[in-house]
Design an enzyme around this catalytic site. Structure first.
Site, PDB file in Angstrom:
ATOM      1  N   ASP A 115     -28.404  14.191   5.709  1.00 33.35           N
ATOM      2  CA  ASP A 115     -29.810  14.014   5.338  1.00 33.35           C
ATOM      3  C   ASP A 115     -30.030  12.787   4.470  1.00 33.35           C
ATOM      4  OD1 ASP A 115     -28.345  15.281   3.377  1.00 33.35           O
ATOM      5  OD2 ASP A 115     -29.956  16.584   2.702  1.00 33.35           O
ATOM      6  N   GLU A 172     -19.962  13.387 -11.362  1.00 32.97           N
ATOM      7  CA  GLU A 172     -20.975  12.380 -11.021  1.00 32.97           C
ATOM      8  C   GLU A 172     -22.042  12.377 -12.107  1.00 32.97           C
ATOM      9  OE1 GLU A 172     -23.901  11.074  -7.307  1.00 32.97           O
ATOM     10  OE2 GLU A 172     -23.304  13.170  -7.525  1.00 32.97           O
ATOM     11  N   HIS A 217     -18.687  18.486  -5.241  1.00 32.89           N
ATOM     12  CA  HIS A 217     -19.341  17.425  -6.001  1.00 32.89           C
ATOM     13  C   HIS A 217     -19.072  17.670  -7.488  1.00 32.89           C
ATOM     14  CE1 HIS A 217     -21.617  16.413  -2.366  1.00 32.89           C
ATOM     15  NE2 HIS A 217     -22.111  15.363  -3.004  1.00 32.89           N
ATOM     16  N   HIS A 277     -23.567  12.026   3.680  1.00 37.11           N
ATOM     17  CA  HIS A 277     -24.581  13.075   3.805  1.00 37.11           C
ATOM     18  C   HIS A 277     -25.475  12.836   5.021  1.00 37.11           C
ATOM     19  CE1 HIS A 277     -24.120  15.226  -0.102  1.00 37.11           C
ATOM     20  NE2 HIS A 277     -23.607  14.072  -0.493  1.00 37.11           N
TER      21      HIS A 277
END
Length: 406
Positions: A33, A220, A217, A31
């Site tokens: 950020d 998780e 995603h 990522h």
């Protein structure tokens, strides 16, 4: 099916005695950020008048570490409010992207996919397209500088839509607009619970019609249902994290095998559920982030890395890739993660190369580009085992060539 722990080659160099940082690697789940330098966050915050929780690099690093180890995805994600606040102008985005690639180069990465959500970077007046262009400028500058220094690296953007924002179609169209200018795929991220991929099914269908590859995603913060939805509604070619696929794998130690023969008590008999079998048999890549998975609670933190299902997944033939997730927040590099796996599970250099070849095969590139990337990996890693005897080195190289051709 039975499974036992892998044994490293006794006559090949140990990964723990090898400079893994210098070996070529592939990073798929990284990522933007979540990968700023602490000093950069502090400097940009001061310039922009953004309040920070600590006024020194060490103090701010400690703050990130505290939130990273909150053992929940929600607390882990709190850090991104700070990092995104200093990524709101064209120059801020260019700098962060440029430094991100510089850090990939230092980590030995030769191909990286950087994911980020442009919709979170519009507070200072940038448009979505301008934000993507600013990041691409930074990536291009750093790649060119690396090439001039003798380190060839290629980096692609994964444009991410935030699950809670309901802008998936708009962001999907943004990704497709820039597919010939640095964007290689699409992702959704953010709070997993309550925002399933099926919420954005129309956008995923549209992306499939545009032949834009997708990673989602899933698995998780939520379990098997999240993965199933990513595969069906999300049309995912890869699973971001995906470690909860282990919920669909059942291991029984001892007892009898399918032929009625007693099994050694230390050997597990494995039964794959339908979703796990589908993911493995279709070789849908798992973007596993070992340290992050412990920090967010995706994997039981008390058990430590030894309790992570990654070794089981590797042994069972899943297409496992190793990633950092967030270099700043998790305080890791890809090299760190490989050392961690080698130390914990006894992986050899060949085992670690297999993980890199998995990533090359799962990259959002053409077949020819993936084959070229695999050749780069095999060449770099085979050189690292030159301390092994001739027959061992020849066998290892032949094995890796077979992986590259698969």
């Amino acid at each position: 099916m039975t499974t036992t722990s892998p044994q490293p080659r006794s006559d090949a160099p140990s990964p723990l005695e090898t400079d893994l940082g210098s070996l070529p690697k592939v990073s798929l789940h990284d990522h933007l950020d979540g990968g700023l330098r602490v000093a950069t966050v502090l400097e940009l915050a001061r310039e922009a008048g953004v309040e920070v929780p600590a006024d020194t690099v060490d103090g701010l690093a400690d703050w990130f570490a505290e939130h990273a180890n909150g053992e929940s995805l929600e607390k882990y994600l709190e850090t991104f409010a700070l990092t995104t606040s200093v990524m709101q102008t064209r120059e801020q985005l260019r700098r962060v992207a440029r430094e991100f690639v510089e850090d990939l180069v230092a980590d030995g990465v030769v191909y990286g996919e950087i994911r980020w959500a442009p919709e979170q970077h519009l507070a200072s007046g940038l448009t979505l397209d301008e934000a993507v262009e600013a990041v691409q400028e930074g990536l291009d500058e750093a790649c060119a500088a690396a090439d001039a220094d003798g380190h060839v690296i290629r980096v692609g953007q994964l444009i991410t839509a935030m699950r809670h924002a309901d802008r998936a179609q708009e962001i999907a169209e943004l990704a497709v607009r820039h597919r010939d200018r640095g964007v290689v795929g699409f992702d959704i991220a953010g709070a997993e619970i309550g925002f399933p991929p099926s919420r954005f099914a129309d956008a995923f269908t549209w992306l499939a019609q545009q032949h834009m590859p997708v990673t989602v995603h899933a698995g998780e913060a939520e379990g098997l249902a999240s993965i199933q939805d990513a595969l069906v509604a999300g049309r995912a070619l890869r699973l971001g994290h995906g470690v909860r696929i282990a919920d669909d794998i059942h291991v029984e130690f001892g007892g009898l095998d399918e032929d009625g023969v007693p099994v050694d008590p230390d050997t597990g008999i494995v039964d794959l559920g339908p979703t796990a079998a589908w993911v493995r048999d279709r070789q849908i890549a798992l973007e596993v982030c070992p340290s992050s998975n412990l920090q967010t609670g995706a994997v039981d933190a008390e058990a430590g890395i030894a309790g992570h299902p990654i070794d089981l997944l590797v042994q069972l033939g899943f297409r496992v890739t190793v990633n950092t997730d967030n270099r700043l927040v998790s305080d890791v590099s890809l090299t760190d993660e490989l050392y961690l796996l080698a130390e914990t599970f006894g992986y050899s250099l060949s085992d670690l190369l297999d993980l890199q070849l998995n990533a090359a095969e799962a990259a959002f590139l053409s077949v020819d580009e993936r084959e070229e990337l695999a050749e780069i990996l095999v060449a770099g890693w085979s050189e690292a085992v030159s301390g092994a005897s001739g027959p061992v080195l020849e066998a290892l190289t032949a094995e890796d060539d077979d992986e590259a051709d698969a």
